[in-house]
Design a protein around this motif. Structure first.
Motif, PDB file in Angstrom:
ATOM      1  N   CYS A  43       0.836  -1.202   0.000  1.00  0.00           N
ATOM      2  CA  CYS A  43       0.000   0.000   0.000  1.00  0.00           C
ATOM      3  C   CYS A  43       0.876   1.259   0.000  1.00  0.00           C
ATOM      4  O   CYS A  43       2.036   1.234   0.397  1.00  0.00           O
ATOM      5  N   ASP A  45       0.465   3.514   1.977  1.00  0.00           N
ATOM      6  CA  ASP A  45       0.446   3.957   3.371  1.00  0.00           C
ATOM      7  C   ASP A  45       1.871   4.186   3.910  1.00  0.00           C
ATOM      8  O   ASP A  45       2.734   3.323   3.780  1.00  0.00           O
ATOM      9  N   ALA A  68      -4.297   0.490  -1.114  1.00  0.00           N
ATOM     10  CA  ALA A  68      -4.806  -0.802  -0.617  1.00  0.00           C
ATOM     11  C   ALA A  68      -4.139  -2.021  -1.253  1.00  0.00           C
ATOM     12  O   ALA A  68      -4.712  -3.108  -1.223  1.00  0.00           O
ATOM     13  N   HIS A 104      -2.080  -4.584   5.111  1.00  0.00           N
ATOM     14  CA  HIS A 104      -1.742  -4.040   6.439  1.00  0.00           C
ATOM     15  C   HIS A 104      -2.982  -3.635   7.221  1.00  0.00           C
ATOM     16  O   HIS A 104      -4.069  -3.444   6.658  1.00  0.00           O
ATOM     17  N   CYS A 107      -6.002   0.012   7.041  1.00  0.00           N
ATOM     18  CA  CYS A 107      -5.807   0.482   5.660  1.00  0.00           C
ATOM     19  C   CYS A 107      -6.936   1.441   5.260  1.00  0.00           C
ATOM     20  O   CYS A 107      -8.120   1.084   5.270  1.00  0.00           O
ATOM     21  N   GLY A 108      -6.573   2.644   4.889  1.00  0.00           N
ATOM     22  CA  GLY A 108      -7.565   3.650   4.505  1.00  0.00           C
ATOM     23  C   GLY A 108      -8.303   3.280   3.236  1.00  0.00           C
ATOM     24  O   GLY A 108      -9.490   3.605   3.082  1.00  0.00           O
TER      25      GLY A 108
HETATM   26 ZN   LIG Z   1      -3.405   0.817   3.014  1.00  0.00          ZN
END
Ligand SMILES: [Zn+2]
Length: 207
Positions: A43, A45, A68, A104, A107-108
């Protein structure tokens, strides 16, 4: 912008320290080219940097990061297939022997999928259609009696991406012949744990 100046200072530390220590490695990578044995799809992130999580050195990992850590299904129609291009180069060009889909916690992108398509109202144009890749998985998780739909969909999305990787004919062929192995993994962030998908029982097991 002072924030960027901090990063330039970080670069200067790298150039005078880690780069110097790894000069021979960088020279060899420059003259011989890269031949990473593994591709990691993770991701965007900021908390899930594969080089940090797997403690790797330059030249070891062919990395692809997106919202994602999703892989779209194989399709050759119109559109700009950045993910598929990276996969194609990793597998056909670099001949990586492993592909890891690294999901993870928190995760947004997965949260956006669970929130169900109302991001458009907040001015986002692209995220909803991107996380649509996991819509069937999301519907399945939401229809279940899940106690933790966020985590369940984070794990299910890894399975979806692995299945979509297998929809690429050159991946299916190489996996069948044993040239390529696919792996699912999940980083817990707060507990620091890495969970790896066991193909035999389809469960994520802490390492
Ligand atoms: Zn994520």
């Amino acid at each position: 912008m002072p924030e960027f100046a901090v990063f330039v200072q970080g670069y200067q530390r790298f150039k005078s320290d880690a780069y110097v220590r790894q000069k021979a490695r960088y020279d060899a990578l420059a003259s011989d080219g890269q031949s990473p044995p593994i591709m990691i799809i993770s991701c965007c992130d900021s908390r899930v940097d594969p080089a940090t999580v797997f403690d790797t050195t330059p030249g070891q990992v062919f990395a692809l990061r997106n919202v994602a850590n999703l892989v779209p299904p194989y399709e050759t129609g119109g559109g700009l297939h950045g993910v598929s291009a990276a996969i194609e180069f990793g597998v056909l060009g670099l001949e990586v022997r492993h592909i890891v889909v690294l999901g993870h916690a928190q995760c947004g992108g997965i949260k956006a999928s669970l929130d169900g398509g109302d991001l458009g109202e907040a001015g986002y144009s692209f995220i909803d259609s991107w996380v649509d890749i996991v819509r069937p998985a999301r519907d399945k998780v939401l229809a279940s009696a899940s106690q933790d739909p966020q985590r369940d969909l984070e794990l299910e999305a890894i399975r979806v991406s692995l299945a979509n990787l297998r929809s690429f004919p050159f991946i299916a062929a190489r996996e069948k012949s044993g040239q390529l192995k696919l792996h699912g993994a999940y980083f817990g962030i707060s507990d620091g744990n890495l969970y790896v998908l066991n193909d035999k029982n389809d469960s994520f097991e802490v390492q």
